[in-house]
Design a protein around this motif. Structure first.
Motif, mmCIF file in Angstrom:
data_model
loop_
_atom_site.group_PDB
_atom_site.id
_atom_site.type_symbol
_atom_site.label_atom_id
_atom_site.label_comp_id
_atom_site.label_asym_id
_atom_site.label_seq_id
_atom_site.Cartn_x
_atom_site.Cartn_y
_atom_site.Cartn_z
ATOM 1 N N LEU A 1 -66.796 -42.033 25.885
ATOM 2 C CA LEU A 1 -66.992 -41.935 24.443
ATOM 3 C C LEU A 1 -65.684 -41.685 23.699
ATOM 4 N N GLU A 2 -64.803 -40.945 24.348
ATOM 5 C CA GLU A 2 -63.634 -40.478 23.617
ATOM 6 C C GLU A 2 -62.515 -41.516 23.618
ATOM 7 N N ILE A 3 -61.982 -41.787 22.435
ATOM 8 C CA ILE A 3 -60.739 -42.548 22.332
ATOM 9 C C ILE A 3 -59.685 -41.514 21.965
ATOM 10 N N ARG A 4 -58.683 -41.340 22.826
ATOM 11 C CA ARG A 4 -57.728 -40.249 22.596
ATOM 12 C C ARG A 4 -56.720 -40.610 21.507
ATOM 13 N N ASP A 5 -57.064 -40.270 20.300
ATOM 14 C CA ASP A 5 -56.162 -40.479 19.169
ATOM 15 C C ASP A 5 -56.643 -39.560 18.051
ATOM 16 N N HIS A 6 -55.804 -38.571 17.704
ATOM 17 C CA HIS A 6 -56.244 -37.530 16.768
ATOM 18 C C HIS A 6 -56.519 -38.075 15.372
ATOM 19 N N ARG A 7 -56.064 -39.313 15.105
ATOM 20 C CA ARG A 7 -56.260 -39.851 13.752
ATOM 21 C C ARG A 7 -57.687 -40.346 13.517
#
Ligand code: GLN
Length: 402
Positions: free
Chosen positions: A12-18
């Motif tokens: 599920l997670e796309i690692r990008d804080h934006r």
């Protein structure tokens, strides 16, 4: 036996804080992903629901003529008048729904957009939406994107019966809407008039809107009849009926769908639709109007064609040891794979696509809690007879897998 690629459920997670939190809460569509996996492996694609044959010739011709004759700019944002009129005529003749093309119709980019526009028009974050499970994959992300909290009601294997008490218990003061899909993807269930009546009562009691996706309305078997929820009692006042060109006319790539809704809801959906997409492709809307003018015999032929495919395909699946019930409608079959020695639906589906050359959809994609669907894969049979025969031939090694 070879061990297939260990393929995890989508991350599920796309690692990008934006990124927004919203987009981290649902994966890419597994149905669409499996189409790409099928292509990568040269597999027969029995995953995403689309035919390997063309729409009727005269429908394609009508779209070609529209391209040649100046329908190349925007249509009215909520739909070309000729298509809205054709939809209204057909809704009256086939479904018994009264729709004013000026007031009650919104043409969208496929029924996918219609469902999203309906949800965005109805739901405030935190509102509850009742969803029958297993459900068509899109309804999950639709709920997340609109902020809805889904309340799942299970349809029980093998006949996909609905437990009346569980359904009643799913409705509460917070219920804003219920999503219905009949004939149903992925189960093949065709909702009975009694089930729909119960739903109508619950909607009235809770002031809830029914959003009903009826895209498989012409694909029903064994003398069953499709019933549109909007025709029961005063449900037209609280029902959004969604449909489209894709399945009935074998034109999934055209992206022409529509919704029929009470005036205020249609107005709201038109706003959302306008700012999401402005409009569905104009020349294809003109082609769609021609499709809706096909004679009644077209629909009888379509149902007969799918009935023959269903019978042969289900027989074939059973003969290789897959446990499944004949669908009453639509063109999908859920098969119970629990007797096979695979860790879960993904392991089984990857074995099928990589080793046998047949793509399916892992059952977990149709459940709120993925593990609940780990004993199923979904096959679809909207394919030419020779494609289905070849797929069944490729599945034969399953007989020896234990
Ligand atoms: N309804 C089809 C399915 O379930 C696919 C629709 C789509 O991919 N938009 O496979």
């Amino acid at each position: 036996m070879d061990t297939p690629t260990k393929r995890k459920r989508p991350d599920l997670e796309i690692r990008d804080h934006r990124l927004s939190q919203r987009v981290q809460r649902f994966p890419e569509s597994v149905i669409r992903e499996m189409t790409r996996v099928a292509e990568a492996h040269g597999a027969i694609n029995l995953s995403q629901g689309f035919p390997d044959f063309d729409p009727p010739r005269e429908v394609v011709r009508a779209a070609q003529l529209a391209l040649e004759n100046g329908h190349n700019q925007y249509s009215t944002t909520w739909g070309a008048p000729e298509l809205r009129e054709a939809v209204a005529r057909r809704a009256k003749a086939f479904n018994g729904i009264d729709a004013d093309p000026e007031a009650n119709l919104v043409v969208t980019c496929g029924s996918t957009e219609a469902m999203m526009a309906a949800m965005l028009s109805l739901v405030n974050p935190g509102d509850e939406v009742v969803v029958f499970e297993p459900f068509y994959e899109n309804y999950g992300p639709d709920a997340v994107m609109s902020g809805a909290v889904p309340r799942y009601v299970r349809m029980a294997w093998p006949d996909w019966r609905i437990d009346e008490e569980a359904l009643k218990a799913a409705f509460s003061r917070k219920t804003k809407a219920v999503i219905v899909n009949t004939p149903n993807n992925p189960t093949g269930k065709v909702y009975s008039r009694d089930e729909l009546r119960l739903l109508a009562d619950l909607c009235a009691d809770h002031d809830a809107v029914a959003v009903t996706d009826e895209i498989y309305e012409h694909i029903v078997y064994d003398g069953r009849r499709h019933v549109s929820l909007a025709t029961l009692g005063d449900m037209a006042e609280r029902t959004i009926t969604i449909n489209g060109l894709s399945k009935t006319y074998s034109a999934t790539g055209w992206r022409v769908g529509w919704a029929i809704a009470p005036r205020t809801l249609a107005d709201a959906m038109r706003r959302i639709h306008d700012f999401l997409t402005v409009g569905a492709p104009h020349p294809l809307q003109i082609g769609a109007a021609a499709a809706l003018a096909l004679p009644e015999s077209y629909y009888a032929d379509l149902a007969r064609m799918y009935r023959a495919k269903r019978d042969r395909f289900v027989r074939g699946l059973r003969s290789v040891g897959l446990d499944c019930r004949e669908p009453d409608g639509a063109y999908y079959v859920m098969a119970d794979i629990s007797r096979f020695p695979f860790a879960d639906d993904w392991a089984f589906a990857m074995y099928l696509v990589e080793r046998l050359g047949v793509a399916t959809v892992p059952g977990s994609s149709f459940f709120g809690v993925p593990e609940d669907g780990a004993r199923y894969v979904r096959f679809m049979f909207s394919k030419r007879d020779e494609t289905l025969e070849e797929a069944l031939r490729r599945l034969e090694p399953l007989k020896d897998v234990r």
